[in-house]
Design a protein around this motif. Structure first.
Motif, PDB file in Angstrom:
ATOM      1  N   UNK A  21       0.840  -1.210   0.000  1.00  0.00           N
ATOM      2  CA  UNK A  21       0.000   0.000   0.000  1.00  0.00           C
ATOM      3  C   UNK A  21       0.870   1.253   0.000  1.00  0.00           C
ATOM      4  N   UNK A  22       1.934   1.241   0.813  1.00  0.00           N
ATOM      5  CA  UNK A  22       2.830   2.393   0.870  1.00  0.00           C
ATOM      6  C   UNK A  22       3.506   2.626  -0.474  1.00  0.00           C
ATOM      7  N   UNK A  23       3.955   1.540  -1.101  1.00  0.00           N
ATOM      8  CA  UNK A  23       4.604   1.668  -2.410  1.00  0.00           C
ATOM      9  C   UNK A  23       3.641   2.253  -3.437  1.00  0.00           C
ATOM     10  N   UNK A  24       2.395   1.807  -3.409  1.00  0.00           N
ATOM     11  CA  UNK A  24       1.403   2.325  -4.354  1.00  0.00           C
ATOM     12  C   UNK A  24       1.114   3.807  -4.118  1.00  0.00           C
ATOM     13  N   UNK A  25       1.051   4.206  -2.857  1.00  0.00           N
ATOM     14  CA  UNK A  25       0.822   5.619  -2.570  1.00  0.00           C
ATOM     15  C   UNK A  25       1.987   6.479  -3.054  1.00  0.00           C
ATOM     16  N   UNK A  26       3.207   6.007  -2.817  1.00  0.00           N
ATOM     17  CA  UNK A  26       4.375   6.746  -3.285  1.00  0.00           C
ATOM     18  C   UNK A  26       4.423   6.799  -4.813  1.00  0.00           C
ATOM     19  N   UNK A  27       4.075   5.689  -5.449  1.00  0.00           N
ATOM     20  CA  UNK A  27       4.063   5.656  -6.912  1.00  0.00           C
ATOM     21  C   UNK A  27       3.015   6.615  -7.465  1.00  0.00           C
ATOM     22  N   UNK A  28       1.852   6.685  -6.805  1.00  0.00           N
ATOM     23  CA  UNK A  28       0.807   7.600  -7.248  1.00  0.00           C
ATOM     24  C   UNK A  28       1.262   9.050  -7.118  1.00  0.00           C
ATOM     25  N   UNK A  29       1.914   9.366  -6.017  1.00  0.00           N
ATOM     26  CA  UNK A  29       2.412  10.720  -5.810  1.00  0.00           C
ATOM     27  C   UNK A  29       3.487  11.069  -6.835  1.00  0.00           C
ATOM     28  N   UNK A  30       4.404  10.136  -7.062  1.00  0.00           N
ATOM     29  CA  UNK A  30       5.490  10.379  -8.004  1.00  0.00           C
ATOM     30  C   UNK A  30       4.961  10.513  -9.431  1.00  0.00           C
ATOM     31  N   UNK A  31       4.002   9.664  -9.790  1.00  0.00           N
ATOM     32  CA  UNK A  31       3.394   9.753 -11.128  1.00  0.00           C
ATOM     33  C   UNK A  31       2.718  11.109 -11.335  1.00  0.00           C
ATOM     34  N   UNK A  32       1.983  11.557 -10.334  1.00  0.00           N
ATOM     35  CA  UNK A  32       1.319  12.849 -10.438  1.00  0.00           C
ATOM     36  C   UNK A  32       2.311  13.984 -10.629  1.00  0.00           C
ATOM     37  N   UNK A 234       7.041  12.320 -19.091  1.00  0.00           N
ATOM     38  CA  UNK A 234       5.934  11.384 -19.300  1.00  0.00           C
ATOM     39  C   UNK A 234       6.436   9.936 -19.314  1.00  0.00           C
ATOM     40  N   UNK A 235       7.593   9.711 -19.924  1.00  0.00           N
ATOM     41  CA  UNK A 235       8.153   8.356 -19.959  1.00  0.00           C
ATOM     42  C   UNK A 235       8.495   7.873 -18.553  1.00  0.00           C
ATOM     43  N   UNK A 236       9.059   8.746 -17.732  1.00  0.00           N
ATOM     44  CA  UNK A 236       9.364   8.370 -16.351  1.00  0.00           C
ATOM     45  C   UNK A 236       8.093   8.051 -15.573  1.00  0.00           C
ATOM     46  N   UNK A 240       7.272   4.487 -13.719  1.00  0.00           N
ATOM     47  CA  UNK A 240       6.877   4.351 -12.314  1.00  0.00           C
ATOM     48  C   UNK A 240       5.552   3.595 -12.214  1.00  0.00           C
ATOM     49  N   UNK A 241       4.598   3.977 -13.070  1.00  0.00           N
ATOM     50  CA  UNK A 241       3.303   3.299 -13.046  1.00  0.00           C
ATOM     51  C   UNK A 241       3.457   1.830 -13.410  1.00  0.00           C
ATOM     52  N   UNK A 242       4.318   1.541 -14.398  1.00  0.00           N
ATOM     53  CA  UNK A 242       4.550   0.152 -14.782  1.00  0.00           C
ATOM     54  C   UNK A 242       5.189  -0.657 -13.672  1.00  0.00           C
ATOM     55  N   UNK A 243       6.146  -0.042 -12.958  1.00  0.00           N
ATOM     56  CA  UNK A 243       6.785  -0.733 -11.838  1.00  0.00           C
ATOM     57  C   UNK A 243       5.802  -1.046 -10.728  1.00  0.00           C
ATOM     58  N   UNK A 244       4.931  -0.090 -10.407  1.00  0.00           N
ATOM     59  CA  UNK A 244       3.936  -0.320  -9.354  1.00  0.00           C
ATOM     60  C   UNK A 244       2.950  -1.403  -9.785  1.00  0.00           C
ATOM     61  N   UNK A 245       2.543  -1.386 -11.050  1.00  0.00           N
ATOM     62  CA  UNK A 245       1.613  -2.398 -11.545  1.00  0.00           C
ATOM     63  C   UNK A 245       2.240  -3.790 -11.497  1.00  0.00           C
ATOM     64  N   UNK A 246       3.525  -3.855 -11.816  1.00  0.00           N
ATOM     65  CA  UNK A 246       4.213  -5.148 -11.761  1.00  0.00           C
ATOM     66  C   UNK A 246       4.235  -5.694 -10.335  1.00  0.00           C
TER      67      UNK A 246
END
Length: 258
Positions: A21-32, A234-236, A240-246
């Protein structure tokens, strides 16, 4: 016989799930953040393209009369590099040499005050002289002049890590207000200067030996890497989104296997 109390099962979130959950929250913040940076670069690219088009139109349009005092409060960057013309008289005031680096090497810009027929003073950048030719360039004070060139906005303060020193007559930028004060130029003084155009039939390399100063060396070049920057951000974000999804998919598969 004394009975012993029993407790129910713990309701804590498993450590693995909490970490996910923490990783997903960080990934969401970083993606934004990355998406916002990419969008900002898209807007910057639109602004830069508009700037380039405007400057090109200004620099290659027909020359107009240099703006007088009534127009000065409304001057903005949209007026930069506009072709203007001046008619007037050179003032019998020492030239101001401003350090410069050009395609012809290191040296100085030669700024000379012109009193226009409209009754205001304009600093004219007559051109470039190399570093070994810093002696005042001959010109007749009181002589009539007709100048065509590009309107440039004031450059106050100096250059990066190099401040102008009016007391020592050392200049690193074309600071109109400071030069006007140091030279005691007659008011009103325009809040801009004019880069004089190259004389018809002149050649910069030949003029280094004679015919100084060399005019027409204004560089009109703007870096426009905003599209590359936008694609990078955008690529980064996608990475990040791909890493979180994996990680999410891997955790789901492990859960099913268990």
């Amino acid at each position: 016989m004394t009975g012993t109390a029993t407790t129910g099962p713990a309701t804590r979130t498993p450590p693995r799930l909490a970490g996910l959950i923490l990783i997903n929250l960080l990934a969401l913040l970083l993606c934004g953040t990355l998406l916002a940076l990419g969008t900002w670069q898209v807007h910057r690219r639109t602004w830069k393209l508009d700037l380039i088009a405007r400057v090109e139109a200004n620099a290659h349009g027909a020359p107009v009369a240099a703006p007088g005092p009534a127009a000065w409060p409304a001057l903005t960057e949209r007026d930069a590099y506009r072709r203007v013309r001046l008619d007037g008289t050179w003032l019998d005031t020492p030239d101001t040499l401003v350090r410069a680096v050009t395609d012809l090497g290191g040296g100085s810009w030669v700024l000379t005050p012109l009193r226009t027929d409209a009754g205001f003073t304009v600093l004219v950048n007559r051109g470039f002289v190399p570093g070994d030719r810093r002696a005042p360039v001959a010109r007749a004070g009181g002589a009539r002049a007709a100048v065509a060139g590009l309107l440039r906005l004031d450059e106050p303060g100096g250059a990066f890590l190099r401040a102008n020193d009016p007391g020592a007559d050392t200049w690193y930028s074309r600071d109109v207000a400071a030069i006007a004060r140091a030279r005691g130029l007659p008011e009103p003084v325009a809040p801009y200067f004019v880069d004089a155009e190259r004389r018809p039939g002149s050649d910069p390399d030949r003029d280094l030996g004679a015919g100084l100063p060399v005019g027409g060396l204004t560089v009109i070049r703007f870096h426009n890497n905003h599209l590359i920057y936008a694609i990078t951000w955008y690529a980064l974000a996608m990475m990040v989104a791909g890493g979180a999804l994996y990680l999410d998919r891997d955790a789901w598969r492990r859960g099913r296997a268990a």
